[in-house]
Design a protein around this motif. Structure first.
Motif, PDB file in Angstrom:
ATOM      1  N   HIS A 182      39.794  43.459  47.235  1.00 41.83           N
ATOM      2  CA  HIS A 182      40.205  43.565  48.626  1.00 41.83           C
ATOM      3  C   HIS A 182      40.509  42.163  49.137  1.00 41.83           C
ATOM      4  O   HIS A 182      39.669  41.274  49.024  1.00 41.83           O
ATOM      5  N   GLU A 183      41.707  41.989  49.674  1.00 40.53           N
ATOM      6  CA  GLU A 183      42.139  40.685  50.172  1.00 40.53           C
ATOM      7  C   GLU A 183      42.422  40.772  51.664  1.00 40.53           C
ATOM      8  O   GLU A 183      42.979  41.766  52.139  1.00 40.53           O
ATOM      9  N   LEU A 184      42.079  39.716  52.390  1.00 49.12           N
ATOM     10  CA  LEU A 184      42.395  39.613  53.809  1.00 49.12           C
ATOM     11  C   LEU A 184      43.337  38.432  53.996  1.00 49.12           C
ATOM     12  O   LEU A 184      43.007  37.304  53.603  1.00 49.12           O
ATOM     13  N   HIS A 185      44.487  38.708  54.571  1.00 46.11           N
ATOM     14  CA  HIS A 185      45.498  37.690  54.850  1.00 46.11           C
ATOM     15  C   HIS A 185      45.655  37.577  56.356  1.00 46.11           C
ATOM     16  O   HIS A 185      45.579  38.574  57.073  1.00 46.11           O
ATOM     17  N   GLU A 186      45.886  36.365  56.835  1.00 47.70           N
ATOM     18  CA  GLU A 186      46.150  36.158  58.247  1.00 47.70           C
ATOM     19  C   GLU A 186      47.355  35.239  58.379  1.00 47.70           C
ATOM     20  O   GLU A 186      47.407  34.199  57.722  1.00 47.70           O
ATOM     21  N   HIS A 187      48.318  35.647  59.197  1.00 47.66           N
ATOM     22  CA  HIS A 187      49.567  34.900  59.358  1.00 47.66           C
ATOM     23  C   HIS A 187      50.220  34.621  58.009  1.00 47.66           C
ATOM     24  O   HIS A 187      50.766  33.548  57.776  1.00 47.66           O
ATOM     25  N   GLY A 188      50.106  35.575  57.085  1.00 47.85           N
ATOM     26  CA  GLY A 188      50.737  35.451  55.774  1.00 47.85           C
ATOM     27  C   GLY A 188      49.992  34.600  54.762  1.00 47.85           C
ATOM     28  O   GLY A 188      50.491  34.370  53.664  1.00 47.85           O
ATOM     29  N   THR A 189      48.785  34.142  55.097  1.00 50.59           N
ATOM     30  CA  THR A 189      48.008  33.287  54.202  1.00 50.59           C
ATOM     31  C   THR A 189      46.728  33.993  53.785  1.00 50.59           C
ATOM     32  O   THR A 189      46.019  34.554  54.622  1.00 50.59           O
ATOM     33  N   LEU A 190      46.424  33.964  52.499  1.00 50.77           N
ATOM     34  CA  LEU A 190      45.200  34.568  51.983  1.00 50.77           C
ATOM     35  C   LEU A 190      43.991  33.787  52.475  1.00 50.77           C
ATOM     36  O   LEU A 190      43.904  32.573  52.283  1.00 50.77           O
ATOM     37  N   LEU A 191      43.049  34.491  53.135  1.00 48.54           N
ATOM     38  CA  LEU A 191      41.822  33.862  53.644  1.00 48.54           C
ATOM     39  C   LEU A 191      40.623  34.107  52.740  1.00 48.54           C
ATOM     40  O   LEU A 191      39.856  33.200  52.447  1.00 48.54           O
ATOM     41  N   ARG A 192      40.461  35.368  52.338  1.00 52.59           N
ATOM     42  CA  ARG A 192      39.309  35.703  51.499  1.00 52.59           C
ATOM     43  C   ARG A 192      39.605  36.953  50.692  1.00 52.59           C
ATOM     44  O   ARG A 192      40.491  37.739  51.016  1.00 52.59           O
ATOM     45  N   ALA A 193      38.816  37.102  49.639  1.00 45.89           N
ATOM     46  CA  ALA A 193      38.930  38.279  48.774  1.00 45.89           C
ATOM     47  C   ALA A 193      37.548  38.607  48.241  1.00 45.89           C
ATOM     48  O   ALA A 193      36.678  37.742  48.148  1.00 45.89           O
ATOM     49  N   GLU A 194      37.371  39.864  47.913  1.00 44.02           N
ATOM     50  CA  GLU A 194      36.139  40.300  47.287  1.00 44.02           C
ATOM     51  C   GLU A 194      36.498  41.302  46.206  1.00 44.02           C
ATOM     52  O   GLU A 194      37.517  41.995  46.297  1.00 44.02           O
ATOM     53  N   GLN A 195      35.645  41.347  45.168  1.00 47.40           N
ATOM     54  CA  GLN A 195      35.996  42.179  44.026  1.00 47.40           C
ATOM     55  C   GLN A 195      34.759  42.752  43.352  1.00 47.40           C
ATOM     56  O   GLN A 195      33.720  42.110  43.274  1.00 47.40           O
ATOM     57  N   ASP A 196      34.907  43.985  42.876  1.00 50.84           N
ATOM     58  CA  ASP A 196      33.902  44.652  42.051  1.00 50.84           C
ATOM     59  C   ASP A 196      34.406  44.534  40.620  1.00 50.84           C
ATOM     60  O   ASP A 196      35.289  45.269  40.208  1.00 50.84           O
ATOM     61  N   THR A 197      33.848  43.604  39.851  1.00 51.87           N
ATOM     62  CA  THR A 197      34.375  43.332  38.511  1.00 51.87           C
ATOM     63  C   THR A 197      33.821  44.253  37.432  1.00 51.87           C
ATOM     64  O   THR A 197      34.388  44.334  36.352  1.00 51.87           O
ATOM     65  N   ASN A 198      32.710  44.959  37.716  1.00 50.41           N
ATOM     66  CA  ASN A 198      32.108  45.793  36.672  1.00 50.41           C
ATOM     67  C   ASN A 198      32.146  47.287  36.989  1.00 50.41           C
ATOM     68  O   ASN A 198      31.474  48.068  36.322  1.00 50.41           O
ATOM     69  N   ARG A 199      32.882  47.666  38.011  1.00 57.09           N
ATOM     70  CA  ARG A 199      33.130  49.066  38.361  1.00 57.09           C
ATOM     71  C   ARG A 199      31.882  49.855  38.735  1.00 57.09           C
ATOM     72  O   ARG A 199      31.809  51.054  38.492  1.00 57.09           O
ATOM     73  N   ASP A 200      30.891  49.188  39.356  1.00 57.53           N
ATOM     74  CA  ASP A 200      29.692  49.922  39.764  1.00 57.53           C
ATOM     75  C   ASP A 200      29.715  50.292  41.245  1.00 57.53           C
ATOM     76  O   ASP A 200      28.748  50.824  41.766  1.00 57.53           O
ATOM     77  N   GLY A 201      30.824  49.981  41.922  1.00 57.70           N
ATOM     78  CA  GLY A 201      30.949  50.321  43.336  1.00 57.70           C
ATOM     79  C   GLY A 201      30.404  49.264  44.276  1.00 57.70           C
ATOM     80  O   GLY A 201      30.461  49.435  45.490  1.00 57.70           O
ATOM     81  N   ARG A 202      29.886  48.157  43.730  1.00 56.85           N
ATOM     82  CA  ARG A 202      29.363  47.057  44.557  1.00 56.85           C
ATOM     83  C   ARG A 202      30.173  45.792  44.305  1.00 56.85           C
ATOM     84  O   ARG A 202      30.481  45.454  43.155  1.00 56.85           O
ATOM     85  N   ILE A 203      30.463  45.097  45.366  1.00 56.86           N
ATOM     86  CA  ILE A 203      31.174  43.822  45.262  1.00 56.86           C
ATOM     87  C   ILE A 203      30.261  42.829  44.555  1.00 56.86           C
ATOM     88  O   ILE A 203      29.075  42.720  44.864  1.00 56.86           O
ATOM     89  N   ASP A 204      30.819  42.072  43.588  1.00 55.23           N
ATOM     90  CA  ASP A 204      30.028  41.063  42.883  1.00 55.23           C
ATOM     91  C   ASP A 204      30.718  39.706  42.823  1.00 55.23           C
ATOM     92  O   ASP A 204      30.187  38.779  42.234  1.00 55.23           O
ATOM     93  N   GLN A 205      31.892  39.588  43.444  1.00 60.12           N
ATOM     94  CA  GLN A 205      32.560  38.286  43.574  1.00 60.12           C
ATOM     95  C   GLN A 205      33.203  38.188  44.956  1.00 60.12           C
ATOM     96  O   GLN A 205      33.838  39.135  45.411  1.00 60.12           O
ATOM     97  N   TRP A 206      33.026  37.031  45.583  1.00 60.36           N
ATOM     98  CA  TRP A 206      33.592  36.763  46.891  1.00 60.36           C
ATOM     99  C   TRP A 206      34.342  35.436  46.800  1.00 60.36           C
ATOM    100  O   TRP A 206      33.776  34.441  46.330  1.00 60.36           O
ATOM    101  N   GLN A 207      35.578  35.415  47.254  1.00 62.80           N
ATOM    102  CA  GLN A 207      36.394  34.201  47.221  1.00 62.80           C
ATOM    103  C   GLN A 207      36.760  33.820  48.646  1.00 62.80           C
ATOM    104  O   GLN A 207      37.113  34.675  49.458  1.00 62.80           O
ATOM    105  N   ARG A 208      36.713  32.521  48.919  1.00 64.24           N
ATOM    106  CA  ARG A 208      37.147  31.998  50.216  1.00 64.24           C
ATOM    107  C   ARG A 208      38.268  31.002  49.968  1.00 64.24           C
ATOM    108  O   ARG A 208      38.156  30.139  49.084  1.00 64.24           O
ATOM    109  N   PHE A 209      39.333  31.133  50.737  1.00 64.04           N
ATOM    110  CA  PHE A 209      40.507  30.286  50.580  1.00 64.04           C
ATOM    111  C   PHE A 209      40.737  29.458  51.830  1.00 64.04           C
ATOM    112  O   PHE A 209      40.397  29.877  52.937  1.00 64.04           O
ATOM    113  N   GLU A 210      41.305  28.272  51.664  1.00 60.79           N
ATOM    114  CA  GLU A 210      41.783  27.438  52.776  1.00 60.79           C
ATOM    115  C   GLU A 210      43.226  27.095  52.483  1.00 60.79           C
ATOM    116  O   GLU A 210      43.534  26.603  51.385  1.00 60.79           O
ATOM    117  N   HIS A 211      44.093  27.400  53.434  1.00 59.48           N
ATOM    118  CA  HIS A 211      45.530  27.152  53.266  1.00 59.48           C
ATOM    119  C   HIS A 211      46.054  27.815  51.988  1.00 59.48           C
ATOM    120  O   HIS A 211      46.897  27.261  51.292  1.00 59.48           O
TER     121      HIS A 211
END
Length: 128
Positions: free
Chosen positions: A60-89
């Motif tokens: 799941h990615e969140l973009h604002e004004h066309g720029t990626l701000l953050r993302a989260e991912q369930d990498t092992n398919r257990d239904g729980r998020i296990d990675q969170w990414q934060r972006f700047e510019h």
């Protein structure tokens, strides 16, 4: 819709009861498999992606004004998020990971410099 004219559907539009577009689905491979969904409201856009192309959104990615701000991912398919990414510019600045792949809480932090170089790894992560 068939965006590239090859005879295979690669775009789906979902409308609400009031006739407004709720979300847009696409096929990243243009092969008829819907694996990406976009919801946009004013300046924000949420993109849900089925990285395994099985119809289950696990990124799941969140973009604002066309720029990626953050993302989260369930990498092992257990239904729980296990990675969170934060972006700047639009560049990755922080990656939080649940290395146990079970708790749903991060226990490792990778911090990146402005130019994308790994600066440090914190484990366990310091509380903020």
């Amino acid at each position: 819709a068939d965006g590239n004219g090859d005879g295979v559907v690669d775009r789906w539009e979902y409308y609400g009861a009031n006739g407004s577009l709720d979300r847009l689905g696409t096929s990243s491979e243009s092969d008829g498999v819907e694996d990406t969904w976009v919801v946009q409201s004013v300046d924000q856009m949420r993109v849900d992606i089925s990285t395994r192309r099985d119809g289950v959104a696990d990124r799941h990615e969140l973009h604002e004004h066309g720029t990626l701000l953050r993302a989260e991912q369930d990498t092992n398919r257990d239904g729980r998020i296990d990675q969170w990414q934060r972006f700047e510019h639009g560049k990755l600045r922080e990656l939080l990971i649940d290395t146990t792949l079970a708790s749903g809480e991060p226990n490792r932090r990778l911090v990146y410099t402005e130019n994308g170089v790994l600066e440090r790894v914190e484990s366990p992560i310091a509380t903020q």
